[in-house]
Design a protein around this motif. Structure first.
Motif, PDB file in Angstrom:
ATOM      1  N   ASP A  50       9.077  16.834 -14.102  1.00  0.00           N
ATOM      2  CA  ASP A  50       7.827  16.142 -13.794  1.00  0.00           C
ATOM      3  C   ASP A  50       7.633  14.923 -14.703  1.00  0.00           C
ATOM      4  O   ASP A  50       7.208  13.851 -14.249  1.00  0.00           O
ATOM      5  N   ALA A  51       7.958  15.089 -15.978  1.00  0.00           N
ATOM      6  CA  ALA A  51       7.813  13.979 -16.924  1.00  0.00           C
ATOM      7  C   ALA A  51       8.761  12.834 -16.576  1.00  0.00           C
ATOM      8  O   ALA A  51       8.397  11.659 -16.677  1.00  0.00           O
ATOM      9  N   GLU A  52       9.969  13.168 -16.150  1.00  0.00           N
ATOM     10  CA  GLU A  52      10.928  12.141 -15.778  1.00  0.00           C
ATOM     11  C   GLU A  52      10.478  11.389 -14.525  1.00  0.00           C
ATOM     12  O   GLU A  52      10.590  10.154 -14.443  1.00  0.00           O
ATOM     13  N   LEU A  53       9.928  12.103 -13.547  1.00  0.00           N
ATOM     14  CA  LEU A  53       9.439  11.441 -12.335  1.00  0.00           C
ATOM     15  C   LEU A  53       8.238  10.551 -12.643  1.00  0.00           C
ATOM     16  O   LEU A  53       8.099   9.468 -12.064  1.00  0.00           O
ATOM     17  N   GLY A 108      13.239  13.536  -3.572  1.00  0.00           N
ATOM     18  CA  GLY A 108      14.530  13.477  -2.904  1.00  0.00           C
ATOM     19  C   GLY A 108      15.675  13.342  -3.881  1.00  0.00           C
ATOM     20  O   GLY A 108      15.898  14.193  -4.743  1.00  0.00           O
ATOM     21  N   CYS A 109      16.378  12.217  -3.769  1.00  0.00           N
ATOM     22  CA  CYS A 109      17.650  12.038  -4.482  1.00  0.00           C
ATOM     23  C   CYS A 109      17.569  12.325  -5.974  1.00  0.00           C
ATOM     24  O   CYS A 109      18.417  13.048  -6.512  1.00  0.00           O
ATOM     25  N   VAL A 110      16.594  11.784  -6.646  1.00  0.00           N
ATOM     26  CA  VAL A 110      16.556  11.870  -8.112  1.00  0.00           C
ATOM     27  C   VAL A 110      16.276  13.296  -8.593  1.00  0.00           C
ATOM     28  O   VAL A 110      17.067  13.859  -9.362  1.00  0.00           O
ATOM     29  N   PRO A 111      15.161  13.924  -8.179  1.00  0.00           N
ATOM     30  CA  PRO A 111      14.955  15.300  -8.639  1.00  0.00           C
ATOM     31  C   PRO A 111      16.042  16.251  -8.140  1.00  0.00           C
ATOM     32  O   PRO A 111      16.411  17.194  -8.852  1.00  0.00           O
ATOM     33  N   LYS A 112      16.552  16.003  -6.944  1.00  0.00           N
ATOM     34  CA  LYS A 112      17.630  16.853  -6.428  1.00  0.00           C
ATOM     35  C   LYS A 112      18.865  16.762  -7.312  1.00  0.00           C
ATOM     36  O   LYS A 112      19.472  17.782  -7.654  1.00  0.00           O
ATOM     37  N   LYS A 113      19.248  15.540  -7.699  1.00  0.00           N
ATOM     38  CA  LYS A 113      20.453  15.389  -8.514  1.00  0.00           C
ATOM     39  C   LYS A 113      20.266  16.034  -9.891  1.00  0.00           C
ATOM     40  O   LYS A 113      21.190  16.632 -10.436  1.00  0.00           O
ATOM     41  N   LEU A 114      19.069  15.948 -10.435  1.00  0.00           N
ATOM     42  CA  LEU A 114      18.812  16.618 -11.713  1.00  0.00           C
ATOM     43  C   LEU A 114      18.923  18.133 -11.557  1.00  0.00           C
ATOM     44  O   LEU A 114      19.411  18.826 -12.451  1.00  0.00           O
ATOM     45  N   MET A 115      18.497  18.649 -10.407  1.00  0.00           N
ATOM     46  CA  MET A 115      18.655  20.072 -10.149  1.00  0.00           C
ATOM     47  C   MET A 115      20.125  20.433  -9.956  1.00  0.00           C
ATOM     48  O   MET A 115      20.552  21.530 -10.320  1.00  0.00           O
ATOM     49  N   VAL A 116      20.895  19.521  -9.364  1.00  0.00           N
ATOM     50  CA  VAL A 116      22.342  19.741  -9.250  1.00  0.00           C
ATOM     51  C   VAL A 116      22.946  19.907 -10.638  1.00  0.00           C
ATOM     52  O   VAL A 116      23.726  20.838 -10.895  1.00  0.00           O
ATOM     53  N   PHE A 117      22.604  18.996 -11.556  1.00  0.00           N
ATOM     54  CA  PHE A 117      23.131  19.090 -12.918  1.00  0.00           C
ATOM     55  C   PHE A 117      22.782  20.439 -13.536  1.00  0.00           C
ATOM     56  O   PHE A 117      23.626  21.092 -14.169  1.00  0.00           O
ATOM     57  N   ALA A 128       0.840  -1.195   0.000  1.00  0.00           N
ATOM     58  CA  ALA A 128       0.000   0.000   0.000  1.00  0.00           C
ATOM     59  C   ALA A 128       0.876   1.246   0.000  1.00  0.00           C
ATOM     60  O   ALA A 128       1.824   1.346   0.785  1.00  0.00           O
ATOM     61  N   GLU A 129       0.556   2.182  -0.881  1.00  0.00           N
ATOM     62  CA  GLU A 129       1.264   3.468  -0.937  1.00  0.00           C
ATOM     63  C   GLU A 129       0.231   4.580  -1.071  1.00  0.00           C
ATOM     64  O   GLU A 129      -0.575   4.577  -2.007  1.00  0.00           O
ATOM     65  N   GLU A 130       0.264   5.553  -0.144  1.00  0.00           N
ATOM     66  CA  GLU A 130      -0.766   6.585  -0.122  1.00  0.00           C
ATOM     67  C   GLU A 130      -0.486   7.756  -1.056  1.00  0.00           C
ATOM     68  O   GLU A 130      -1.380   8.561  -1.329  1.00  0.00           O
ATOM     69  N   TYR A 131       0.761   7.887  -1.544  1.00  0.00           N
ATOM     70  CA  TYR A 131       1.082   9.041  -2.397  1.00  0.00           C
ATOM     71  C   TYR A 131       1.502   8.575  -3.779  1.00  0.00           C
ATOM     72  O   TYR A 131       0.658   8.333  -4.637  1.00  0.00           O
ATOM     73  N   ARG A 132       2.804   8.427  -4.028  1.00  0.00           N
ATOM     74  CA  ARG A 132       3.288   7.998  -5.328  1.00  0.00           C
ATOM     75  C   ARG A 132       4.333   6.912  -5.142  1.00  0.00           C
ATOM     76  O   ARG A 132       5.135   6.958  -4.205  1.00  0.00           O
ATOM     77  N   MET A 133       4.340   5.954  -6.038  1.00  0.00           N
ATOM     78  CA  MET A 133       5.330   4.883  -5.997  1.00  0.00           C
ATOM     79  C   MET A 133       6.725   5.464  -6.226  1.00  0.00           C
ATOM     80  O   MET A 133       6.919   6.330  -7.084  1.00  0.00           O
ATOM     81  N   GLY A 134       7.683   4.996  -5.460  1.00  0.00           N
ATOM     82  CA  GLY A 134       9.048   5.481  -5.576  1.00  0.00           C
ATOM     83  C   GLY A 134       9.549   6.160  -4.328  1.00  0.00           C
ATOM     84  O   GLY A 134      10.755   6.259  -4.106  1.00  0.00           O
ATOM     85  N   GLY A 135       8.614   6.657  -3.505  1.00  0.00           N
ATOM     86  CA  GLY A 135       8.998   7.208  -2.221  1.00  0.00           C
ATOM     87  C   GLY A 135       9.788   8.502  -2.306  1.00  0.00           C
ATOM     88  O   GLY A 135       9.862   9.170  -3.335  1.00  0.00           O
ATOM     89  N   THR A 136      10.415   8.835  -1.174  1.00  0.00           N
ATOM     90  CA  THR A 136      11.153  10.092  -1.068  1.00  0.00           C
ATOM     91  C   THR A 136      12.240  10.199  -2.120  1.00  0.00           C
ATOM     92  O   THR A 136      12.386  11.227  -2.793  1.00  0.00           O
ATOM     93  N   CYS A 137      13.026   9.159  -2.303  1.00  0.00           N
ATOM     94  CA  CYS A 137      14.182   9.244  -3.193  1.00  0.00           C
ATOM     95  C   CYS A 137      13.784   9.589  -4.617  1.00  0.00           C
ATOM     96  O   CYS A 137      14.326  10.512  -5.216  1.00  0.00           O
ATOM     97  N   VAL A 138      12.838   8.876  -5.157  1.00  0.00           N
ATOM     98  CA  VAL A 138      12.478   9.040  -6.570  1.00  0.00           C
ATOM     99  C   VAL A 138      11.597  10.262  -6.791  1.00  0.00           C
ATOM    100  O   VAL A 138      11.776  10.998  -7.769  1.00  0.00           O
ATOM    101  N   ILE A 139      10.661  10.522  -5.889  1.00  0.00           N
ATOM    102  CA  ILE A 139       9.651  11.539  -6.129  1.00  0.00           C
ATOM    103  C   ILE A 139      10.049  12.902  -5.583  1.00  0.00           C
ATOM    104  O   ILE A 139       9.819  13.942  -6.203  1.00  0.00           O
ATOM    105  N   ILE A 169      10.010  22.146  -2.782  1.00  0.00           N
ATOM    106  CA  ILE A 169      10.901  22.897  -3.664  1.00  0.00           C
ATOM    107  C   ILE A 169      10.737  22.503  -5.124  1.00  0.00           C
ATOM    108  O   ILE A 169      10.875  23.320  -6.026  1.00  0.00           O
ATOM    109  N   PHE A 170      10.402  21.231  -5.370  1.00  0.00           N
ATOM    110  CA  PHE A 170      10.305  20.753  -6.754  1.00  0.00           C
ATOM    111  C   PHE A 170       8.998  21.174  -7.422  1.00  0.00           C
ATOM    112  O   PHE A 170       8.850  21.002  -8.628  1.00  0.00           O
ATOM    113  N   LYS A 171       8.066  21.731  -6.642  1.00  0.00           N
ATOM    114  CA  LYS A 171       6.754  22.084  -7.184  1.00  0.00           C
ATOM    115  C   LYS A 171       6.540  23.584  -7.298  1.00  0.00           C
ATOM    116  O   LYS A 171       5.422  24.039  -7.560  1.00  0.00           O
ATOM    117  N   LEU A 172       7.602  24.369  -7.117  1.00  0.00           N
ATOM    118  CA  LEU A 172       7.478  25.816  -7.233  1.00  0.00           C
ATOM    119  C   LEU A 172       7.071  26.220  -8.653  1.00  0.00           C
ATOM    120  O   LEU A 172       7.596  25.683  -9.627  1.00  0.00           O
TER     121      LEU A 172
END
Length: 450
Positions: A88-91, A46-55, A33-44, A160-163
């Motif tokens: 957003d499309a990548e996530l 955290g790590c993934v969108p943050k690293k793309l913002m780093v790039f 059961a997942e109440e928000y989105r599959m992938g959790g903090t890291c994918v949605i 931060i990712f939804k501004l």
């Protein structure tokens, strides 16, 4: 007793989906059961969108360097809406992969909140009760914001990712790696960044490495103030007015709090089921990720052991192999390498120099220099390579790297340190020249002894 499932996983983040998929592969009947989105903090969020913002945020510095190397180049203006659309499309793409992986493994996914209602029972948000032989709690953590007047006006890393637009002036509150990473990211994207913290930044990391990172952050334009505590935030017509305990006042367009994370166990029903929780709400588990209730397990940030995505994945995999795969193995939390995606980047594994000083019987090898690439471009940026060595066994007990792509470097060094490599084995490895990493195998004389 007959159960609806052999395993019910609460939480669709990295640890939960790995445990569910591997358990199903071992033949277990699994639901998640997942109440928000599959992938959790890291994918949605955290790590993934943050690293793309780093790039994205490093592009201006790369273009400035390109000019120093003879190119005619100009960064122009950063298109945040365009970037966010691609992000957003990548996530969405990654979430679909996570969901497909569960479906292909035969895991039944419920897109709603689930709570624990007994040692062998969970209750879905729609009221459905499901029985299960084992429960795995993998709900991760959430950002923590202290209570004070105006605390409802601040953002967290989740936001931060939804501004819709980037603020012109932002205050980042916190001194951990998340706060420092976002300070560097937003500074690189052209935002005027101020950072407040009640203590020095990056506490708990190696002091020499930390100091170099903070110095470089300031040189890059981040306005850092320590020993500052906010007492009130007030919304005015055009901005947020921030008041601090020392009497200082300032105005910002946005305030981002990155003052730590807390296990996401509130309202989950664990206490009702008799599960022991720690002072911060973390699920108390043993080396097998098992709680004091034999049928209930927990992995990932909700246990507040080592809050890193790869650790959660390994904990989930070890759980599945132990309970369903006839391959009992505890989670290994020793010598876990990690990276902090500040600018400059930081890679670390093993003990810090401060820990070495406390333990004694250690040597410290350090090389700090301006790398060829930066030096030619006229930059004052420095890198740091540090090895902590046991004087008795000669094993490398710690390695700390501040340099471009330090995360890539520490992944490789982490293998050697995990294997128990000695300083002499590092020395016996021929250098790759000209690279920054060659310093790791050419440092001959310790600079400090403990």
């Amino acid at each position: 007793m007959s159960f609806d499932y052999d395993l019910f996983v609460i939480g669709g983040g990295s640890g939960g989906v790995r445990a569910a998929r591997i358990s199903a592969g071992h033949g277990a009947r699994v639901a998640l059961a997942e109440e928000y989105r599959m992938g959790g903090t890291c994918v949605i969020r955290g790590c993934v969108p943050k690293k793309l913002m780093v790039f994205a945020s490093t592009a201006p510095a790369a273009i400035e360097e390109a000019r120093a190397y003879g190119w005619s180049a100009d960064a122009g203006q950063f298109d945040w809406p365009g970037f966010r659309g691609k992000l957003d499309a990548e996530l969405d793409r990654l979430e679909a992969i996570y969901r497909k992986g569960q479906e292909n493994a035969g895991v039944k996914v419920f897109d709603q909140r689930a709570t624990v209602s007994g040692p062998h029972e969970v209750t879905l948000a729609d009221g459905t009760k499901i029985t299960t032989k084992h429960i795995l709690v993998a709900v991760g953590g959430r950002p923590f914001v202290p209570e004070f007047p105006g605390c409802d006006l601040v953002m967290t890393s989740n936001d931060i990712f939804k501004l819709d637009i980037l603020p012109q002036r932002i205050l980042i509150v916190g001194g951990g790696y998340i706060a420092c990473e976002f300070a560097c990211i937003l500074n690189g994207l052209g935002v005027q960044v101020t950072q407040y913290n009640r203590s020095p930044l990056l506490r708990g990391f190696d002091g020499e490495a930390r100091d170099l990172i903070v110095d470089q952050m300031q040189a890059n334009g981040v306005d850092i103030h320590t020993h500052v505590v906010i007492t009130e935030i007030e919304k005015t017509e055009n901005c947020l007015k921030v008041t601090c305990g020392d009497g200082r006042e300032d105005e910002f367009d946005a305030v981002l709090y990155a003052t730590g994370r807390t296990p996401n166990t509130e309202g989950l029903g664990l206490e009702t089921a008799g599960v022991e929780l720690g002072e911060r709400g973390e699920v108390m588990v043993d080396e097998w990720s098992q709680t004091n209730v034999p049928s209930i397990f927990a992995v990932g940030d909700v246990t507040d052991r080592i809050n890193l995505t790869p650790v959660a994945i390994r904990e989930g995999h070890a759980f599945a192999d132990t309970v369903f795969g006839a391959n009992a193995r505890p989670s290994d939390h020793e010598l876990v390498a990690s990276a902090v995606f500040t600018q400059p980047e930081f890679g670390t594994v093993g003990i810090t120099e401060e820990e070495a000083e406390e333990r004694g019987n250690a040597e410290v090898y350090v090389s700090s220099f301006r790398p060829m690439r930066s030096s030619f471009a006229g930059s004052d940026a420095r890198v740091l390579m540090k090895l902590i060595v046991c004087r008795e066994t000669r094993c490398v007990l710690g390695c700390h790297i501040v340099a471009p792509e330090a995360g890539e470097l520490i992944q490789m060094v982490g293998i050697a340190v995990k294997m128990g490599a000695t300083k002499e084995q590092f020395d016996a490895t021929c250098a790759v020249h000209p690279t920054m990493g060659e310093e790791l195998v050419t440092m001959r004389n310790p600079v400090r002894h403990y």
